[in-house]
Write a protein that holds these residues in place. Structure first.
Motif, PDB file in Angstrom:
ATOM      1  N   TYR A  19       0.841  -1.204   0.000  1.00 15.64           N
ATOM      2  CA  TYR A  19       0.000   0.000   0.000  1.00 15.64           C
ATOM      3  C   TYR A  19       0.873   1.249   0.000  1.00 15.64           C
ATOM      4  N   ASP A  27      15.701  10.888   1.161  1.00 12.78           N
ATOM      5  CA  ASP A  27      15.201   9.622   0.610  1.00 12.78           C
ATOM      6  C   ASP A  27      14.069   9.896  -0.390  1.00 12.78           C
ATOM      7  N   LEU A  47      11.123   9.940  -3.408  1.00 13.57           N
ATOM      8  CA  LEU A  47       9.862   9.195  -3.550  1.00 13.57           C
ATOM      9  C   LEU A  47       9.663   8.669  -4.966  1.00 13.57           C
ATOM     10  N   HIS A 102       3.893   7.743  -9.230  1.00 14.99           N
ATOM     11  CA  HIS A 102       3.018   6.739  -9.855  1.00 14.99           C
ATOM     12  C   HIS A 102       2.218   7.389 -10.972  1.00 14.99           C
ATOM     13  N   VAL A 162      14.241   4.517 -12.958  1.00 13.54           N
ATOM     14  CA  VAL A 162      14.851   5.785 -12.549  1.00 13.54           C
ATOM     15  C   VAL A 162      15.371   6.472 -13.815  1.00 13.54           C
ATOM     16  N   VAL A 166      14.253  10.880 -11.619  1.00 17.66           N
ATOM     17  CA  VAL A 166      13.029  10.619 -10.854  1.00 17.66           C
ATOM     18  C   VAL A 166      12.673   9.137 -10.997  1.00 17.66           C
ATOM     19  N   ALA A 167      12.185   8.553  -9.912  1.00 10.70           N
ATOM     20  CA  ALA A 167      11.744   7.152  -9.934  1.00 10.70           C
ATOM     21  C   ALA A 167      10.264   7.128 -10.295  1.00 10.70           C
ATOM     22  N   ARG A 203       6.719   4.647 -11.775  1.00 12.30           N
ATOM     23  CA  ARG A 203       6.152   3.350 -12.187  1.00 12.30           C
ATOM     24  C   ARG A 203       4.655   3.448 -12.428  1.00 12.30           C
ATOM     25  N   PRO A 220       5.213   6.880  -1.361  1.00 11.51           N
ATOM     26  CA  PRO A 220       6.083   5.890  -0.723  1.00 11.51           C
ATOM     27  C   PRO A 220       5.193   4.802  -0.132  1.00 11.51           C
ATOM     28  N   SER A 229       8.393  -2.823  -5.464  1.00 14.31           N
ATOM     29  CA  SER A 229       8.836  -2.934  -6.857  1.00 14.31           C
ATOM     30  C   SER A 229      10.355  -3.053  -6.966  1.00 14.31           C
ATOM     31  N   ARG A 268      17.234  -1.786  -6.214  1.00 12.93           N
ATOM     32  CA  ARG A 268      16.500  -2.520  -5.172  1.00 12.93           C
ATOM     33  C   ARG A 268      15.874  -3.755  -5.807  1.00 12.93           C
ATOM     34  N   GLN A 272      21.142   0.085  -2.631  1.00 11.64           N
ATOM     35  CA  GLN A 272      20.985   1.534  -2.555  1.00 11.64           C
ATOM     36  C   GLN A 272      21.792   2.203  -1.464  1.00 11.64           C
ATOM     37  N   ALA A 314      21.006   6.725  -4.100  1.00 10.36           N
ATOM     38  CA  ALA A 314      19.798   6.832  -3.294  1.00 10.36           C
ATOM     39  C   ALA A 314      20.134   6.457  -1.869  1.00 10.36           C
ATOM     40  N   MET A 364      17.888   3.996   1.045  1.00  7.32           N
ATOM     41  CA  MET A 364      17.689   2.613   1.477  1.00  7.32           C
ATOM     42  C   MET A 364      18.686   2.284   2.569  1.00  7.32           C
TER      43      MET A 364
END
Ligand code: TXA
Ligand code: MG
Length: 316
Positions: free
Chosen positions: A29, A54, A56, A59, A92, A110-111, A113, A134, A173, A187, A208, A214, A217
């Motif tokens: 979640y 850290d 984010l 999405h 990324v 930027v990450a 997905r 996150p 992910s 990761r 990470q 990053a 992690m």
């Protein structure tokens, strides 16, 4: 406490008003808010108690949307996205200016997905902005795989939790970036390294916490409150004794310990099932009247790589 339900309109209204909403994904979640609003993003860091260094994950609703936030998509990223999205793969990539600095912790990448959950995909498709999200747990703790997990820890800070049932993958992910045109895994996660290499060839692994990419992690992460000790479980039982001990094994039972203090991740040793059960099992053990959790690593292939990564961080 947050309201829990399946009302996408309600979730979307809350997000439009700058509030935070718990969202289901196939992995874990998320704690979601408008990714293009710096104030909302700041609130996410605050609620999660997450250090600003850290970054984010953003999405997005579809592969087509990628160009809105990313300035360049290498061929390999294209290949991976078309093969695995929607799904548990985070890429990324170089970011566009529209992405607030806070999201990327000042990085030039930027990450991003496309999550694979019907409710969240529907939600993303009707919003005018992507969602920064996150995992919906306080920083450092085990990630949530049900709406109730989210309610228990962050319910007071959310206005709504979209309930999509238990997460089907259960582990975060896989994160892939590119350095000098070569794919790098930051990761391990819900898509195995083998499956990714089948698409793009050899991928190097850079945990990470090993570099500056990053710093988020951190070693100690995914940690239950109870002390988790990793090793050969029979050996640990001999060494530490058997009092106040709970066990997390892949499939073995240990006669010395009462059944109710033992959890098998998958009776058949299936690593996909084990991944799905991992975080929920850690939470159950955390709630037991025990002092130690003895756990063992699983075979290091398929989703085993991600499971072992999380177990090692939970133990450190
Ligand atoms: O499955 C998932 O990825 C879940 C669901 C909610 O989508 N999200 C998740 O987010 O696990 P979070 O915030 O718990 O983990 C995001 C990870 C962090 O370890 C962070 O360091 C990394 O993504 N990350 C974010 N931006 C990055 C970047 N530009 N370069 C490298 N790593 C990045
Ligand atoms: Mg997390």
């Amino acid at each position: 406490m947050a309201l829990i339900g399946t009302d996408i309109q309600r979730a979307s209204r809350e997000l439009d008003q700058g509030n935070l909403v718990g969202i289901p994904t196939e992995t874990v979640y998320g704690l979601a808010g408008n990714a293009l609003d710096s104030q909302v993003v700041a609130k996410i860091f605050l609620v999660k108690n997450r250090p600003a260094f850290d970054p984010l994950i953003v999405h997005i609703p579809s592969f087509q949307y990628l160009n809105t936030i990313v300035s360049e998509v290498p061929d390999m990223a294209n290949l991976l996205a078309s093969h695995f999205w929607p799904g548990p793969l985070t890429l990324v990539l170089p970011r566009k200016d529209i992405v607030p600095d806070l999201i990327t912790s000042g990085l030039s990448t930027v990450a991003v997905r496309v999550p694979n959950h019907p409710l969240t995909l529907k939600l993303l498709n009707q919003l005018d902005y992507p969602l920064a999200s996150p995992s919906a747990n306080p920083f450092g703790y085990v990630s949530p795989t049900t709406a109730e997990h989210v309610q228990q820890q962050l319910g007071g800070d959310l206005t709504y939790i979209l309930d999509g049932g238990p997460c089907k993958i259960g582990i975060e992910s896989t994160i892939i970036g590119f350095e000098s045109q070569q794919p790098v895994m930051y990761r391990p996660g819900g898509i195995s390294l083998e499956a990714i290499e089948a698409q793009v060839g050899e991928v190097s692994y850079k945990p990470q916490d090993s570099g500056v990419v990053a710093p988020g992690m951190l070693d100690s992460h995914y940690a239950p409150q109870k002390k988790l000790i990793l090793g050969n479980i029979s050996g640990l039982l001999k060494e530490y004794g058997q009092k106040k001990v709970g066990i997390l094994s892949l499939k073995d039972r240990f006669q010395q310990i009462e059944d109710r203090y033992q959890i098998q991740l998958s009776p058949t040793g299936d690593l996909t099932e084990a991944a799905r059960n991992l975080f929920g099992s850690l939470r159950k053990l955390d709630a037991m009247p025990i002092t130690y959790i003895f756990a063992e690593l699983v075979p290091n292939h398929g989703l085993g790589l991600a499971i072992n990564d999380r177990l090692q961080r939970a133990a450190s």
